[in-house]
Write a protein that holds these residues in place. Structure first.
Motif, PDB file in Angstrom:
ATOM      1  N   LYS A 139       4.319  16.266  -3.003  1.00  0.00           N
ATOM      2  CA  LYS A 139       5.769  16.467  -3.003  1.00  0.00           C
ATOM      3  C   LYS A 139       6.437  15.114  -2.836  1.00  0.00           C
ATOM      4  CE  LYS A 139       9.244  19.496  -0.942  1.00  0.00           C
ATOM      5  NZ  LYS A 139      10.144  18.814  -0.013  1.00  0.00           N
ATOM      6  N   PRO A 140       7.274  14.724  -3.803  1.00  0.00           N
ATOM      7  CA  PRO A 140       7.952  13.432  -3.666  1.00  0.00           C
ATOM      8  C   PRO A 140       8.895  13.439  -2.466  1.00  0.00           C
ATOM      9  CG  PRO A 140       8.238  14.333  -5.877  1.00  0.00           C
ATOM     10  CD  PRO A 140       7.652  15.413  -5.045  1.00  0.00           C
ATOM     11  N   SER A 141       9.162  12.269  -1.920  1.00  0.00           N
ATOM     12  CA  SER A 141      10.069  12.176  -0.782  1.00  0.00           C
ATOM     13  C   SER A 141      10.861  10.891  -0.884  1.00  0.00           C
ATOM     14  CB  SER A 141       9.273  12.192   0.520  1.00  0.00           C
ATOM     15  OG  SER A 141       8.550  10.995   0.618  1.00  0.00           O
ATOM     16  N   GLY A 142      11.806  10.760   0.031  1.00  0.00           N
ATOM     17  CA  GLY A 142      12.668   9.587   0.023  1.00  0.00           C
ATOM     18  C   GLY A 142      11.958   8.330   0.471  1.00  0.00           C
ATOM     19  N   TYR A 161       1.959   1.508 -11.977  1.00  0.00           N
ATOM     20  CA  TYR A 161       2.985   2.478 -12.351  1.00  0.00           C
ATOM     21  C   TYR A 161       4.366   2.141 -11.786  1.00  0.00           C
ATOM     22  CZ  TYR A 161       1.526   4.289  -7.766  1.00  0.00           C
ATOM     23  OH  TYR A 161       1.186   4.419  -6.443  1.00  0.00           O
ATOM     24  N   PHE A 162       4.481   1.013 -11.092  1.00  0.00           N
ATOM     25  CA  PHE A 162       5.788   0.570 -10.610  1.00  0.00           C
ATOM     26  C   PHE A 162       6.488  -0.210 -11.714  1.00  0.00           C
ATOM     27  CE2 PHE A 162       7.022   0.200  -5.933  1.00  0.00           C
ATOM     28  CZ  PHE A 162       6.531   1.447  -5.627  1.00  0.00           C
ATOM     29  N   VAL A 212       6.925   8.203  -3.860  1.00  0.00           N
ATOM     30  CA  VAL A 212       8.115   7.765  -4.594  1.00  0.00           C
ATOM     31  C   VAL A 212       7.991   8.004  -6.091  1.00  0.00           C
ATOM     32  CG1 VAL A 212       8.568   6.056  -2.811  1.00  0.00           C
ATOM     33  CG2 VAL A 212       7.509   5.325  -4.954  1.00  0.00           C
ATOM     34  N   VAL A 213       6.902   8.645  -6.498  1.00  0.00           N
ATOM     35  CA  VAL A 213       6.715   8.963  -7.911  1.00  0.00           C
ATOM     36  C   VAL A 213       6.740  10.476  -8.071  1.00  0.00           C
ATOM     37  CG1 VAL A 213       5.218   8.662  -9.921  1.00  0.00           C
ATOM     38  CG2 VAL A 213       5.264   6.921  -8.138  1.00  0.00           C
ATOM     39  N   VAL A 214       7.364  10.927  -9.129  1.00  0.00           N
ATOM     40  CA  VAL A 214       7.517  12.369  -9.319  1.00  0.00           C
ATOM     41  C   VAL A 214       6.165  13.070  -9.507  1.00  0.00           C
ATOM     42  CG1 VAL A 214       8.517  14.111 -10.838  1.00  0.00           C
ATOM     43  CG2 VAL A 214       9.831  12.108 -10.244  1.00  0.00           C
ATOM     44  N   ASP A 215       5.273  12.473 -10.290  1.00  0.00           N
ATOM     45  CA  ASP A 215       3.961  13.093 -10.537  1.00  0.00           C
ATOM     46  C   ASP A 215       2.843  12.326  -9.843  1.00  0.00           C
ATOM     47  OD1 ASP A 215       5.189  13.464 -13.835  1.00  0.00           O
ATOM     48  OD2 ASP A 215       5.003  15.055 -12.335  1.00  0.00           O
TER      49      ASP A 215
END
Lengths: 132, 337
Positions: free
Chosen positions: B8-11, B114-115, B144-147
């Motif tokens: 689960k992505p988070s802040g 992936y950044f 910080v990544v959606v997937d």
């Protein structure tokens, strides 16, 4: 920040999978998570930092062409490497890295040493020895 | 193999890894609650501790502190490792992973494939979770990544041993015993809130907490004379980058803590916490306003840009409001005890 205020300034992030999960309030003042693809002031701050780096790179390039700095100095700056960090990645000492930024020392480096530096910078040797 | 791990992505990466790890062990806890229990709201401006030659400004505690505090409160046991030998670091990771245990690791973002390239500075306090391995590829959950993402073993080794300020040194951690886990209760929430107030109000050094905001303001007024226009602008840009630090909405975690106070208000049956939450939201908006004006200054967008003095004035107003808020918060919690 209200939900409708969550920024979607995607110039930096949109082509990546990275997203900002923000916290914003709905009409009742309750918090919820909202995905943001970016925020202008932060994009500006990052781009400003890179512009400064690029300007400094142009100055270093001129010095390389004038023969006062080696191409290593240019690539280090372009890749935001400091002597300490490049020393750590390459196995050379900080003192050696600084010496290699001088054209006299750089031009005497053996291929194996150039390869070590290039590998640490994740570029090819042919790229390392020139600024074009 | 891939663990049955919900990504689960988070802040914020540290909160996100903690929250996702807890979920793996059957504990559902929001990122805001993790942040609150970790007493995560903070401020520091440290001219002596530099990144890219400029002062570090931080809006949350030292990396790892939130995790340590939450784990301690909940009565969970963790194992932590640091390595000199890169291969040992990778084989230990494999050993734990193959036992079906997700592993949190610290990485540097400079070599994270992936950044986006604009983000790849030598920032080394990024937390991700390794949740699987297929052949030579590791499956990672980066909040910080959606997937979910994949990294080869060489790529992972490189980021686990990144160089620069605060190098990760292969640090890894995992929950080793959650049998003694206590469900979140009022007492924990109170304790965590009081600790947060303490950190913002009572550290006897000028660079930390509410005083730290004033300290930054004071120094900001002198930046042009200390550093010249260009470097002063770069310093300001660095403050903004650290304020935002991936997903705070420009409020340096204030909105996240306000969300926590809303949850706390319900849990403690204390409506005053909801009011303080709203005040903290307003303060967060003031941080955003500060950032918008700061960006206009270093971009020299309008003729009417704020000066460093005016930006410093905004910080002083924010400092006063935060001080008042934390004193009230402390009082509300102590009153109720």
């Amino acid at each position: 920040m209200k939900i409708k205020e969550v920024p979607q300034d995607g110039v930096i992030l949109e082509s990546s999978g990275v997203r900002d999960v923000c916290y914003a309030v709905d009409e009742n003042g309750n918090y919820t998570q909202v995905i943001s693809v970016g925020w202008e002031p932060k994009n500006d701050a990052i781009n400003f930092a890179w512009e400064a780096i690029n300007e400094e790179c142009e100055q270093i390039k001129a010095e390389v062409n004038a023969g006062t700095l080696s191409p290593l100095a240019y690539h280090m700056h372009r890749l935001v490497m400091t002597p300490a960090i490049l020393a750590d990645y390459s196995g050379f000492s900080k003192r050696e890295i600084k010496k290699f930024c001088e054209p006299g020392f750089f031009s005497k480096l053996k291929y194996d040493d150039l390869l070590k530096l290039a590998d640490a910078l994740k570029i090819g040797v042919e790229q390392l020895i020139s600024v074009d | 193999m891939e663990l049955n791990f919900v990504h689960k992505p988070s802040g914020h990466c540290e909160n996100g890894v903690v929250s996702n790890l807890l979920r793996f062990y059957g504990v559902e806890m929001s990122e805001a609650m993790v942040f609150g229990l970790g007493s995560g709201l903070f401020f520091s401006h440290m001219p002596f501790y530099k990144m890219h030659g400029m002062a570090i400004t931080s809006f949350r505690p030292l990396p790892g502190d939130i995790f340590s505090r939450v784990v301690k409160l909940l009565g969970i046991k963790m194992k932590r490792f640091k390595f000199r030998d890169k291969d040992k670091a990778m084989s230990k990771l494999d050993e734990v992973l193959l036992k079906g245990i997700p592993v949190g690791i610290l990485v540097g973002v400079y070599h994270l494939p992936y950044f986006p390239k604009e983000y790849r500075f030598h920032f080394n306090a990024h937390n991700i979770c390794v949740i699987g391995k297929e052949g030579d590829q590791y499956i990672v959950s980066d909040p910080v990544v959606v997937d979910k993402c994949r990294l080869s073993s060489n790529e992972l080794k490189l980021v686990r041993f990144a160089s620069g300020t605060y190098p990760p040194k292969g640090r890894m951690y995992y929950i080793s015993d959650f049998k003694g886990i206590k469900p979140v209760n009022e007492g924990m929430v109170r304790k965590a809130i009081l600790k947060n107030c303490n950190r913002m109000l009572k550290i006897p050094l000028p660079m930390f907490g509410v005083e730290g905001i004033r300290y930054l303001a004071k120094r900001m007024r002198k930046w042009v004379s200390f550093f010249g226009e260009k470097k002063a602008a770069l310093n300001l840009a660095q403050v903004i980058r650290m304020l935002e630090e991936i997903g705070t909405g420009g409020a340096g975690f204030r909105f996240m803590y306000a969300a926590f106070l809303q949850e706390a208000s319900i849990m403690l049956n204390e409506p005053r916490l909801n009011i303080l939450s709203a005040e903290l939201t307003a303060i967060g908006d003031q941080w955003r306003d500060f950032s918008y004006n700061a960006a206009r200054l270093f971009k020299k967008r309008d003729a009417e840009v704020a000066t460093y003095d005016q930006l410093a004035d905004k910080l002083m107003v924010i400092a006063d409001r935060e001080e008042k808020l934390f004193r009230e918060l402390e009082k509300v919690i102590r009153d109720a005890q």
